[in-house]
Design an enzyme around this catalytic site. Structure first.
Site, PDB file in Angstrom:
ATOM      1  CG  HIS A   1     -38.160 -43.189-142.005  1.00 55.21           C
ATOM      2  ND1 HIS A   1     -37.838 -44.318-142.284  1.00 55.21           N
ATOM      3  CD2 HIS A   1     -38.626 -43.102-140.795  1.00 55.21           C
ATOM      4  CE1 HIS A   1     -37.948 -45.190-142.033  1.00 55.21           C
ATOM      5  NE2 HIS A   1     -38.666 -44.910-140.497  1.00 55.21           N
TER       6      HIS A   1
ATOM      7  CG  HIS B   1     -43.446 -45.084-141.312  1.00 54.51           C
ATOM      8  ND1 HIS B   1     -43.609 -46.507-140.443  1.00 54.51           N
ATOM      9  CD2 HIS B   1     -42.300 -44.597-140.879  1.00 54.51           C
ATOM     10  CE1 HIS B   1     -42.708 -46.873-139.428  1.00 54.51           C
ATOM     11  NE2 HIS B   1     -41.403 -45.998-140.112  1.00 54.51           N
TER      12      HIS B   1
ATOM     13  CD  GLU C   1     -39.213 -48.317-138.870  1.00 57.58           C
ATOM     14  OE1 GLU C   1     -38.742 -48.339-139.641  1.00 57.58           O
ATOM     15  OE2 GLU C   1     -39.281 -46.859-138.493  1.00 57.58           O
TER      16      GLU C   1
ATOM     17  CB  SER D   1     -37.284 -45.016-146.431  1.00 53.91           C
ATOM     18  OG  SER D   1     -37.432 -45.810-144.453  1.00 53.91           O
TER      19      SER D   1
END
Length: 296
Positions: free
Chosen positions: A141, A146, A187, A206
């Site tokens: 993730h 990110h 996010e 993700s």
């Protein structure tokens, strides 16, 4: 710091909700730790490869071009990347680097790292039985979701500004308001492009299921980004998002969040006191609403 996982349905946990996963005995005073690359097993590398391959195949038509162009900077997916190799490329591109952490870390430690252009990446990977859903953010993730956009100069500057703002927010007792900004942008953010809506948020990119849901599902509302409206908005922590905020560009996001937030927090609190918070899935009168796009 509450952060989203990369499973089929996103859930967040603070450190008070359950014992965090990870070996915190290895952590330094700033919560960072060395990546012990030798600890990864063949099964770990295979899990990473399968996760990477699955998500990469879903990106066209759903992820923003900046992300698709940058994800190759993670290197070949056959094995879990070494943090120092990615940091070397990242430093040259935008002055960022990634640092290992054992798992979820406190808000102020998280903000401090971002303010220093150091992005914390969890160093453990989910077990094979957690392939489709993991409770806490793991290395996949954090890396896949990110890190690629940290190669984009404008988004990289936004992340540093967010960290600096977070340190101030903690002194102003405004972390919940700032957390909503992180949630709905870093996010779960969407961006409008000439070819339609695309995802740039890590929790979307993700996730095996939320990527398509965020861009194409009629079950979600997509509204134009407006800072104070966003800070009044609740979010879902146990299902796919009911509301996504859409930016026109990363520059718009940076410009909207660069000024001092002290008066913003005051205005948002006053509005909440007067009108209350906004439930997820709500569209306000006169709000710019994005129609469900055609199938990608």
């Amino acid at each position: 710091m509450k952060r989203v996982n990369a499973g089929v349905a996103p859930v967040t946990y603070g450190q008070g909700d359950r014992p965090p996963r990870g070996d915190y005995g290895r952590a330094r005073s700033d919560y960072t730790c060395a990546q012990d690359w030798s600890q990864y097993t063949a099964a770990d590398h295979d899990t990473y490869r399968r996760l990477y391959t699955r998500q990469l195949q879903q990106l066209p038509g759903l992820a923003c071009d900046e992300f698709i162009a940058a994800v190759q900077q993670l290197g070949a997916p056959e094995q879990i990347p070494r943090f120092d190799a990615i940091s070397e490329r990242l430093l040259k591109a935008t002055g960022w680097q990634i640092v290992g952490v054992p798992g979820l870390i406190p808000e102020e430690a998280f903000f401090a790292l971002l303010a220093e252009r150091r992005f914390p990446v969890t160093d453990w990977i989910r077990r094979p039985e957690e392939f489709d859903y993991v409770v806490e953010p793991d290395i996949f993730h954090d890396l896949f979701g990110h890190v690629p956009l940290l190669f984009d100069p404008t988004f990289a500057d936004y992340m540093q500004a967010y960290g600096a703002g977070g340190l101030k927010a903690s002194r102003l007792d405004a972390c919940e308001l700032l957390a909503r900004l992180y949630w709905y942008t870093v996010e779960f953010g969407l961006i409008a492009t000439p070819r339609g809506l695309r995802a740039y948020g890590a929790g979307i990119l993700s996730s095996a299921g939320e990527l398509r849901h965020s861009v194409t599902s009629p079950a979600a509302e997509r509204v134009g980004f407006e800072l104070q409206r966003l800070m009044r908005s609740r979010y879902k922590i146990d299902t796919y998002q009911a509301t996504y905020f859409v930016i026109d560009s990363f520059q718009q996001l940076f410009d909207a969040t660069a000024p001092d937030f002290t008066p913003v927090y005051a205005a948002v609190r006053a509005r909440i006191a007067q009108d209350g918070e906004i439930d997820a899935g709500t569209v306000l009168p006169g709000e710019r609403r994005y129609a469900v796009p055609s199938a990608a």
